[in-house]
Every structure is written in C-alpha cells, then in structure tokens.
Design an enzyme around this catalytic site. Structure first.
Site, mmCIF file in Angstrom:
data_model
loop_
_atom_site.group_PDB
_atom_site.id
_atom_site.type_symbol
_atom_site.label_atom_id
_atom_site.label_comp_id
_atom_site.label_asym_id
_atom_site.label_seq_id
_atom_site.Cartn_x
_atom_site.Cartn_y
_atom_site.Cartn_z
ATOM 1 N N ASN A 10 0.893 -1.325 -0.221
ATOM 2 C CA ASN A 10 -0.072 0.555 -0.181
ATOM 3 C C ASN A 10 0.748 1.106 -0.033
ATOM 4 O O ASN A 10 1.594 1.435 1.278
ATOM 5 C CB ASN A 10 -0.613 -0.449 1.650
ATOM 6 C CG ASN A 10 -1.839 1.621 1.147
ATOM 7 O OD1 ASN A 10 -1.390 1.714 0.305
ATOM 8 N ND2 ASN A 10 -2.628 1.377 2.829
ATOM 9 N N HIS A 184 -12.240 3.183 -0.189
ATOM 10 C CA HIS A 184 -13.061 1.893 0.972
ATOM 11 C C HIS A 184 -12.955 0.782 0.516
ATOM 12 O O HIS A 184 -14.000 -0.167 1.682
ATOM 13 C CB HIS A 184 -12.667 2.080 2.586
ATOM 14 C CG HIS A 184 -12.805 3.373 3.072
ATOM 15 N ND1 HIS A 184 -13.901 4.222 3.881
ATOM 16 C CD2 HIS A 184 -11.607 3.675 3.818
ATOM 17 C CE1 HIS A 184 -12.780 5.690 4.474
ATOM 18 N NE2 HIS A 184 -11.990 4.982 4.510
ATOM 19 N N HIS A 212 -17.889 2.131 7.699
ATOM 20 C CA HIS A 212 -16.006 1.948 7.658
ATOM 21 C C HIS A 212 -15.522 3.121 8.511
ATOM 22 O O HIS A 212 -15.773 4.100 8.291
ATOM 23 C CB HIS A 212 -15.569 2.171 6.441
ATOM 24 C CG HIS A 212 -13.949 1.757 6.804
ATOM 25 N ND1 HIS A 212 -13.628 0.798 6.694
ATOM 26 C CD2 HIS A 212 -13.245 2.838 7.187
ATOM 27 C CE1 HIS A 212 -11.734 1.238 6.482
ATOM 28 N NE2 HIS A 212 -12.699 2.570 6.787
ATOM 29 N N GLY A 214 -12.420 4.761 10.203
ATOM 30 C CA GLY A 214 -11.634 5.041 10.484
ATOM 31 C C GLY A 214 -11.677 6.758 10.663
ATOM 32 O O GLY A 214 -12.105 7.747 11.091
ATOM 33 N N GLY A 216 -10.386 8.466 7.881
ATOM 34 C CA GLY A 216 -11.847 8.208 6.907
ATOM 35 C C GLY A 216 -12.040 7.640 7.285
ATOM 36 O O GLY A 216 -12.583 6.560 8.492
ATOM 37 N N ASP A 286 -8.997 12.257 16.824
ATOM 38 C CA ASP A 286 -8.725 11.476 17.294
ATOM 39 C C ASP A 286 -9.039 11.254 18.171
ATOM 40 O O ASP A 286 -10.083 11.618 18.972
ATOM 41 C CB ASP A 286 -6.739 10.642 18.101
ATOM 42 C CG ASP A 286 -7.408 9.317 18.474
ATOM 43 O OD1 ASP A 286 -8.840 8.399 18.976
ATOM 44 O OD2 ASP A 286 -6.181 9.031 18.607
ATOM 45 N N GLY A 336 -15.078 2.394 14.240
ATOM 46 C CA GLY A 336 -16.676 1.432 14.533
ATOM 47 C C GLY A 336 -16.018 0.503 16.134
ATOM 48 O O GLY A 336 -16.330 -0.139 16.147
ATOM 49 N N GLU A 337 -14.884 -0.181 15.223
ATOM 50 C CA GLU A 337 -14.008 -1.393 15.735
ATOM 51 C C GLU A 337 -13.975 -1.503 17.359
ATOM 52 O O GLU A 337 -14.567 -1.657 18.313
ATOM 53 C CB GLU A 337 -13.055 -1.818 15.550
ATOM 54 C CG GLU A 337 -13.609 -2.435 13.854
ATOM 55 C CD GLU A 337 -12.337 -3.290 13.216
ATOM 56 O OE1 GLU A 337 -11.001 -3.489 14.223
ATOM 57 O OE2 GLU A 337 -12.030 -3.075 12.458
ATOM 58 N N GLU A 388 -8.552 -5.756 5.086
ATOM 59 C CA GLU A 388 -8.343 -4.798 3.794
ATOM 60 C C GLU A 388 -6.671 -5.881 3.032
ATOM 61 O O GLU A 388 -7.188 -5.756 2.476
ATOM 62 C CB GLU A 388 -8.042 -3.340 3.798
ATOM 63 C CG GLU A 388 -9.549 -2.107 4.137
ATOM 64 C CD GLU A 388 -9.473 -1.145 4.374
ATOM 65 O OE1 GLU A 388 -8.497 -0.191 5.708
ATOM 66 O OE2 GLU A 388 -9.441 -0.186 3.418
HETATM 67 P P1 AMP Z 1 -8.635 3.551 11.071
HETATM 68 O O1 AMP Z 1 -8.325 5.277 10.109
HETATM 69 O O2 AMP Z 1 -9.670 3.000 10.921
HETATM 70 O O3 AMP Z 1 -6.951 3.180 10.940
HETATM 71 O O4 AMP Z 1 -8.766 4.314 12.717
HETATM 72 C C1 AMP Z 1 -7.713 5.205 12.981
HETATM 73 C C2 AMP Z 1 -8.936 6.322 14.073
HETATM 74 O O5 AMP Z 1 -9.462 5.235 15.302
HETATM 75 C C3 AMP Z 1 -7.979 6.738 15.119
HETATM 76 O O6 AMP Z 1 -8.025 8.666 14.421
HETATM 77 C C4 AMP Z 1 -9.090 6.852 16.222
HETATM 78 O O7 AMP Z 1 -9.863 7.950 15.519
HETATM 79 C C5 AMP Z 1 -9.910 5.393 16.294
HETATM 80 N N1 AMP Z 1 -9.864 4.558 17.753
HETATM 81 C C6 AMP Z 1 -8.698 4.018 17.260
HETATM 82 N N2 AMP Z 1 -8.553 3.481 18.352
HETATM 83 C C7 AMP Z 1 -9.817 3.778 19.045
HETATM 84 C C8 AMP Z 1 -10.119 3.672 20.608
HETATM 85 N N3 AMP Z 1 -10.205 2.663 21.543
HETATM 86 N N4 AMP Z 1 -11.241 4.444 21.126
HETATM 87 C C9 AMP Z 1 -11.892 4.783 20.706
HETATM 88 N N5 AMP Z 1 -11.762 5.686 18.849
HETATM 89 C C10 AMP Z 1 -10.732 3.921 18.104
#
Ligand code: AMP
Length: 404
Positions: A10, A184, A212, A214, A216, A286, A336-337, A388
């Site tokens: 990637n 995505h 999704h 994240g 993004g 974040d 989301g997770e 992914e």
């Molecule tokens: P991704 O782009 O899927 O890697 O998601 C990154 C984002 O997930 C980060 O900028 C955080 O805002 C959020 N994130 C990661 N861990 C947590 C958590 N334990 N609780 C809330 N948000 C989280």
C-alpha cells in the site's frame, strides 16, 4: 510446492505499508511479516518491520525514494528468510485507490493497465501517483512475478446510475468523468462477507449497511452482496464527518470562500481535506481524545461528537430507505471497532427501525466479529473488524494462485 505467499503493498506519497501473507496458513499464523516505511524522502525516514516469529526491528536514516524503500523492505524480508526472490512468492498485490469505471475487478498489471491508472490521475491526484510509483518499483524488482492491482473503487462499480450520478449537466459531468465512485471498497467488500458469515447466511441473502469509521469514514448500502450506494463520491471527501475531512457540505460554501474569503482552490482543498471534520471542529481528530474531553465536559468536543453522530444517523436512515429491508448494520475500522459510545449513540432512538444496541454486548472488546444487538432484534447490529490487506491478498491470490 505451489507458491502460497502474497506480498501486499500500500504505497502512499511518502510511505509504504506492507504485509507478507501466506494464504495457506491458519488465521493467527498467516501474516509472515508486517511493516511500514514512513517519511520517504526526508532525513528522518523510518522502517518498522515485524516478522511473525520475532520482535520489531526499526531502521532510521534517509530512505531517498520508493525504490530505496522497497529495496530496504526486501532486505528486511530476506533477513527473515522471506526474500522477494523466494519461489514461495506467488504475487504482489497493490492497493490502488482509484480505478474509475475502467476497473471493476482486481486486475493483473501490464503496461496497458499502468497507462489506464495513470490516465485516472486527474480524478485521484493525491493517491494514484503514489500507487503507481509503488507498482513501477515492485515491477522493476521482480519483473517476472504477477502483480495485481486491487482498486478501492471496484466494489462500488455496481451502484446504479441513480446513486452514482450527481444531478449535474450531463455533458459537463461526462466530459470530466464526474460521478460518485466511492472508496474503502476492499473494506466494504470484506466486512459485507464477514457480516453475512456472522449471521450464518450467504452474502446474496442479506441486505447490509456497512459503516467504515476510521480516520477516513464511509458508509455503504449493500444489497445481496452488491453495493447499491456509498457515501464517498468523486473523491473521498464526500459523506460522513471524518477525522480531518468535512464530508457533505453545500457546494456554495466553496464559491463563498473564494469570493468572500479570498481563498484559492488549493487552499480550500486543504481546508476541506486536512483541516475540517473532527479536527476542524474541536482541534482533535482522534476519537479517543474526543471521547475523553467530552467525558470531562468539554463543549467543543461534545459538539464535534454530536455533529459526527448526527451525520452518521442520517446515513443509516438514508440507506435503510434505499434498501427497504435491512438485515444488519456493521461497524468497522478504528472508531467503529473500538468506540462503544459512538456505536451506541449512532443507533440510539432507532428502535422503531428495529435497531438497538445491548449495553453489555457493546462493551465487550475483541478482535472477532460479534453481535451487539439484543437477542431477537429485528435488525442485527454487529462489530466486524476489517482486514483490507487480507482482502487484497485474497483477491490477488484468486487471480494468480495455482495449485501445483
Ligand atoms: P483507522 O483509520 O481505521 O486506522 O482508524 C483510526 C482512528 O480510529 C483513530 O484516529 C481514532 O480516532 C480511532 N480509534 C482507534 N482506537 C480507538 C479507541 N480505542 N477508541 C476510540 N477511537 C479509536
């Protein structure tokens, strides 16, 4: 022995993320090595490499360009006996952000495919050039090896014209290939299948809303395994409130900023892509930090959260209406997770639609797909961790992997 490994690459403008995956190993053992090269071209480049059976190794110093980055990755892999010259390597799978309407499937890369990805640069100026550099460098390293492009847009090419077209003058839109492409896609594809599996049903038998969330963020409406609508559009800017992107806004905001605010197109591009969304609203992108501040009564963090949830809820409602019948809503990606509060707030008050979250189930953390709706709910609500890289590896291997 057949070659059973796929290297997933990637490539970003100044980074390369990679995973070497063995397609035949058990789930917990299949990632032979994962890593990241960051700040390519700077004095402080860094390579972090983690083999499956050993600790993380970190190298810092100048990594001048993508060619040097991939060679450094190849050297790290070779140290673990996983060199790119290994006969076990079946293919390299590349994430490519924009495939336009030209690529509806993963595609073995040749010169014609490269030329077409290049032709799409005007609609993906930030991403496709970096993806192309990664592909060219990897091809130079292993010209004999099949290399496959897996497109972020491909899953969404099944959208009907009614969802994919903007209500713009048709000639202008077509002349500039302006339409909604969605992104995505590998995540939405993976999570759709995994959600169907969690429900114990075939993907063709279920209608899903996939969220999704994240840094993004995008939502999609999936009918019988095929995407019928998604929230990102010509670029990843449209749709949900994201970490640094505004998502939907009145397009007149842009002329207003030009005419009244005296801003240039590039400045507005940066404003909407990099300085808006959660970070623009409250100074943090974040979600962990926003939840912490909100918990302490911080008003800006509270408003940012409320705007984020309001938009999310609107998309859940919209896609419910698009689908007519919904079997499950699946939450995935970093927010989301992990963010139970976001999931609970997004479906709060939607009981009339058959949607609810069980507080106890929602609080459980874990890496496995799981239901968080109460027993017997009309619509399942699920947390389904995305993968992914595995999806890219699977799609790549399906195209080139042969038993031998
Ligand atoms: P991704 O782009 O899927 O890697 O998601 C990154 C984002 O997930 C980060 O900028 C955080 O805002 C959020 N994130 C990661 N861990 C947590 C958590 N334990 N609780 C809330 N948000 C989280």
């Amino acid at each position: 022995m057949a070659a059973t490994r796929v290297l997933v690459l990637n490539s970003g403008s100044s980074s390369v993320k990679y995973q070497l995956i063995d397609m035949r190993e058990a789930r917990g053992r299949r990632r032979l090595a994962v890593g990241l090269v960051e700040r390519i071209g700077e004095q402080t480049s860094r390579l972090r490499h983690t083999p499956r059976d050993g600790g993380t190794r970190e190298t810092t110093g100048v990594i001048a360009d993508h060619d040097a980055a991939l060679k450094a990755v190849a050297a790290e892999l070779a140290r673990d006996g996983l060199g790119l010259d290994s006969p076990d390597l079946a293919a390299i799978g590349h994430r490519v952000v924009h495939g336009g309407m030209s690529f509806t499937e993963p595609t073995v890369i040749d010169d014609t495919v490269l030329a077409e990805i290049e032709r799409l640069i005007p609609v993906a100026p930030l991403h496709n050039p970096a993806n192309l550099i990664g592909i060219r460098t990897a091809r130079a390293l292993r010209p004999d090896l099949p290399q496959v492009a897996v497109f972020d847009t491909a899953f969404h090419t099944t959208m009907p014209e009614s969802a994919a077209r903007y209500a713009l003058d048709t000639e202008t839109a077509d002349a500039h290939r302006i339409r909604r492409y969605g992104f995505h896609g590998t995540s939405h594809a993976y999570v759709s299948r995994a959600t169907a599996q969690l429900l114990g049903r075939a993907p063709e038998d279920v209608n899903l809303i996939v969220l999704h969330l994240g840094n993004g963020a995008s939502a999609s409406a999936v009918r019988a395994g095929r995407c019928v609508d998604t929230s990102m559009g010509l670029t990843p800017l449209e749709g949900l409130v994201m970490g640094t992107r505004s998502g939907d806004l009145d397009p007149a905001v842009i002329f207003h900023l030009m005419r009244v605010g005296g801003m240039s197109a590039d400045e507005i591009d940066t404003l909407l892509n990099k300085k808006s969304g959660l970070i623009g609203l409250c100074g943090d992108n974040d979600m962990r930090e926003i939840l912490r501040r909100r918990g302490e009564g911080d008003e800006r963090a509270k408003l940012a959260f409320d705007i984020y949830i309001h938009r999310l809820k609107k998309y859940i409602g919209a896609y419910y209406a698009v689908l007519g019948h919904v079997d499950a809503v699946a939450f995935t990606a970093g927010v989301g997770e992990n963010a139970a509060e976001v999931r609970a707030a997004a479906v709060a008050g939607l009981e009339e639609l058959g949607l609810a979250v069980d507080a106890g189930r929602n609080a459980v953390r874990g890496d496995e797909p799981r239901l968080i709706s109460p027993e017997g709910s009309r619509v399942a609500v699920a947390v389904v961790p995305t993968d992914e890289e595995w999806e890219i590896a699977t799609q790549t291997y399906a195209l080139v992997g042969k038993d031998g």
